[in-house]
Design an enzyme around this catalytic site. Structure first.
Site, PDB file in Angstrom:
ATOM      1  N   THR A 178       0.898  -1.147   0.000  1.00  0.00           N
ATOM      2  CA  THR A 178       0.000   0.000   0.000  1.00  0.00           C
ATOM      3  C   THR A 178       0.938   1.197   0.000  1.00  0.00           C
ATOM      4  O   THR A 178       2.026   1.125   0.586  1.00  0.00           O
ATOM      5  CB  THR A 178      -0.912   0.040   1.246  1.00  0.00           C
ATOM      6  OG1 THR A 178      -0.084   0.135   2.414  1.00  0.00           O
ATOM      7  CG2 THR A 178      -1.770  -1.212   1.364  1.00  0.00           C
ATOM      8  N   HIS A 179       0.549   2.253  -0.689  1.00  0.00           N
ATOM      9  CA  HIS A 179       1.415   3.429  -0.869  1.00  0.00           C
ATOM     10  C   HIS A 179       2.747   3.035  -1.522  1.00  0.00           C
ATOM     11  O   HIS A 179       3.750   3.725  -1.329  1.00  0.00           O
ATOM     12  CB  HIS A 179       1.705   4.133   0.462  1.00  0.00           C
ATOM     13  CG  HIS A 179       0.511   4.297   1.340  1.00  0.00           C
ATOM     14  ND1 HIS A 179      -0.288   5.411   1.315  1.00  0.00           N
ATOM     15  CD2 HIS A 179      -0.039   3.457   2.252  1.00  0.00           C
ATOM     16  CE1 HIS A 179      -1.277   5.274   2.185  1.00  0.00           C
ATOM     17  NE2 HIS A 179      -1.152   4.086   2.756  1.00  0.00           N
ATOM     18  N   SER A 300      19.310  -0.514 -25.415  1.00  0.00           N
ATOM     19  CA  SER A 300      19.628   0.899 -25.582  1.00  0.00           C
ATOM     20  C   SER A 300      20.773   1.003 -26.577  1.00  0.00           C
ATOM     21  O   SER A 300      21.674   0.167 -26.583  1.00  0.00           O
ATOM     22  CB  SER A 300      20.047   1.488 -24.236  1.00  0.00           C
ATOM     23  OG  SER A 300      20.842   2.639 -24.448  1.00  0.00           O
ATOM     24  N   LYS A 306      21.519  -2.260 -20.926  1.00  0.00           N
ATOM     25  CA  LYS A 306      20.111  -1.993 -20.634  1.00  0.00           C
ATOM     26  C   LYS A 306      19.142  -2.987 -21.252  1.00  0.00           C
ATOM     27  O   LYS A 306      19.356  -3.500 -22.336  1.00  0.00           O
ATOM     28  CB  LYS A 306      19.728  -0.579 -21.146  1.00  0.00           C
ATOM     29  CG  LYS A 306      20.425   0.540 -20.450  1.00  0.00           C
ATOM     30  CD  LYS A 306      19.724   1.107 -19.233  1.00  0.00           C
ATOM     31  CE  LYS A 306      18.310   1.503 -19.405  1.00  0.00           C
ATOM     32  NZ  LYS A 306      18.045   2.852 -19.000  1.00  0.00           N
ATOM     33  N   GLU A 313       5.835   0.477 -21.174  1.00  0.00           N
ATOM     34  CA  GLU A 313       5.704   1.943 -21.118  1.00  0.00           C
ATOM     35  C   GLU A 313       4.686   2.441 -22.146  1.00  0.00           C
ATOM     36  O   GLU A 313       3.898   3.350 -21.890  1.00  0.00           O
ATOM     37  CB  GLU A 313       7.067   2.605 -21.365  1.00  0.00           C
ATOM     38  CG  GLU A 313       8.070   2.312 -20.264  1.00  0.00           C
ATOM     39  CD  GLU A 313       9.479   2.656 -20.711  1.00  0.00           C
ATOM     40  OE1 GLU A 313       9.894   3.801 -20.481  1.00  0.00           O
ATOM     41  OE2 GLU A 313      10.163   1.790 -21.296  1.00  0.00           O
TER      42      GLU A 313
END
Ligand code: ARG
Length: 485
Positions: A178-179, A300, A306, A313
């Site tokens: 949570t949070h 990348s 990467k 996304e």
């Protein structure tokens, strides 16, 4: 096909466009002496977009033609010629042979124009007792209905993938948040099943939309109905609608069905964006819970180490398009007086675009979830970190020592404070250390402080215990199978 059009809409007009432009329009030009300007033609034309509706348009024309013959409004011979001609037009468009021309505005005019070239004057009789206004409403509804059915299948396929992965990981431990702060341990299967539920509601909403949509506008004509003795139930049935629409003014000016689909897709795209965001978080180095397969990772060009979650996304971002389309159509419809206004021609482009974007997002998400790798030891280690079983200690104090939960909460807080200072996990504390905080703590508390025990104990309906998760998966599988029947 579309690029063809844009070439023709420039100053380099095709010979046909030039000749049509200089005369009055063949389909509505009876009362015009001159033709529309080039700019007028360009702003008026929708063929670049609505050519996608050619199958629906021709299906509507077939149903209309058959009904006109059955009602004695059209001679059988003309009807037969029209039906044969429509088959040919459909085949030509499907094969990419139709030359789309902005001078002919839209798909309805293109079909009729080509029909006339093929069968001659009888083609003009097809437009008896109808208008492009009821035609386009019918076409767009048919398209939306097919889209809803296809999306439902795609969403069901995604659910199946969620179920398969959830089953595989019904006992895989991970921190629940949570949070975005570690809260209590859960299983990864339980987490995936949360998305199964969201998609179940999405499918329900799309199904509601389909049920409400399924009334046929055809025969409402331009706005007021028609003086010809048509049989609207016959066309409705032929096109798979439940019944004809009840009010002609409403029927030609209603786009609720498209808006409703977009509203439901907004929620579905929002759900995908949440899972996409979780994938982004889980694949980050700090978490390292999940590794996307090579087929859904990108590299990348500058940093060789990467692995980027680009697909996730992009799924996260696509909601922008879907919501944009919803807003766009809502603004088109806002304040429009009854009945049809040309504004409504702006209805299709955003919806087509958003449906395409959503379909691709869903396919990408289905693929990513289907073959992602779960790094189980990272997940499990994180599940036990950050005192995630503190609630279990508090619950134990309530259950075994009979304390009010608020007191149990306070005592547990002191235990956590002590463990944190010592830099160890709750389960690493000795019984003496625990008893130093509160003497009511006994040896059997040690059973509840581990992550496995914590998760296994959450057997309440809808809870995260592996037995519960497996039962939920079982129920879901049965519901999915029943859908298919
Ligand atoms: N292309 C038009 C549209 O998509 C068809 C309806 C045209 N009707 C009219 N009265 N001009 O909305």
């Amino acid at each position: 096909m579309a690029s063809d059009i844009s070439k023709k809409t420039g100053t380099n007009q095709s010979p046909l466009a030039a000749s049509t432009a200089s005369q009055s329009n063949a389909l509505w030009g009876g009362r015009f002496a001159g033709g529309p300007s080039d700019i007028m033609q360009r702003i008026n034309a929708s063929i670049e977009i609505d050519q996608a509706l050619f199958r629906q348009d021709i299906a509507g024309s077939r149903a209309h033609c058959t009904m006109l013959v059955a009602c004695g409004i059209l001679h059988e011979a003309d009807g037969a010629a029209i039906l044969a001609g429509l088959d040919q037009v459909e085949n030509e468009i499907a094969r990419g042979e139709m030359r789309f021309d902005p001078a002919l505005e839209d798909i309805h005019m293109h079909v009729e124009h080509r029909l006339k070239e093929i069968i001659g004057e009888a083609a003009g009789r097809l437009h008896t007792a109808r208008s492009r206004n009821d035609q386009v409403a019918t076409d767009f509804k048919l398209w939306t209905r097919e889209t809803l059915d296809r999306l439902d299948q795609d969403l069901a396929a995604f659910q199946t993938v969620l179920l398969d992965r959830a089953e595989e990981h019904s006992a895989t431990l991970m921190p629940g948040f949570t949070h975005l702060q570690s809260a209590q341990p859960v299983t990864f299967g339980h987490h995936l099943m949360a998305y199964y539920e969201m998609i179940r509601r999405d499918r329900g909403r799309l199904g509601d939309c389909r049920a409400r949509l399924n009334e046929c506008p055809l025969g409402s004509a331009a706005l007021a109905g028609t003086s010809f003795p048509i049989d609207r139930s016959m066309t409705a049935e032929a096109l798979g609608f439940d019944r004809p629409t009840a009010n002609s003014l409403d029927a030609v000016s209603d786009r609720d069905f498209a808006l409703e689909m977009m509203a439901a897709l907004n929620l579905a795209a929002m759900h995908l964006s949440r899972l996409a965001e979780e994938l982004v978080i889980w694949t980050s180095a700090g978490f390292g819970f999940v590794r996307l397969s090579d087929s859904f990772s990108t590299g990348s060009s500058i940093m060789p180490q990467k692995r980027n979650p680009d697909a996730a996304e992009l799924v996260r971002a696509k909601l922008g398009r879907v919501n944009g389309a919803y807003q766009s159509l809502l603004m088109v419809m806002k304040g429009l007086p009854l009945a049809y206004s040309k504004d409504m021609q702006e209805d299709k482009a955003p919806v087509f675009d958003a449906v395409e974007a959503f379909t691709l997002s869903l396919a990408a998400m289905t693929g990513m979830v289907g073959d992602l790798n779960v790094v189980e030891d990272r997940m499990k280690a994180a599940a036990g970190a950050a005192y995630a079983t503190a609630t279990d200690l508090a619950d134990w104090l309530v259950r075994a020592a009979g304390l009010p939960f608020r007191d149990a909460h306070h005592i547990t807080g002191r235990v956590v404070f002590y463990a944190e200072k010592k830099g160890v996990a709750l389960e690493d504390l000795s019984l003496d250390e625990l008893r130093a905080v509160d003497a009511r703590i006994t040896a059997d508390v040690l059973d509840v402080l581990g992550v496995e025990a914590s998760v296994a104990s959450r057997t309440s309906f809808g809870g995260t215990a592996p037995v519960r998760v497996r039962a939920a998966i079982d129920l879901a599988r049965r519901a999915l199978a029943a859908d298919k029947e």
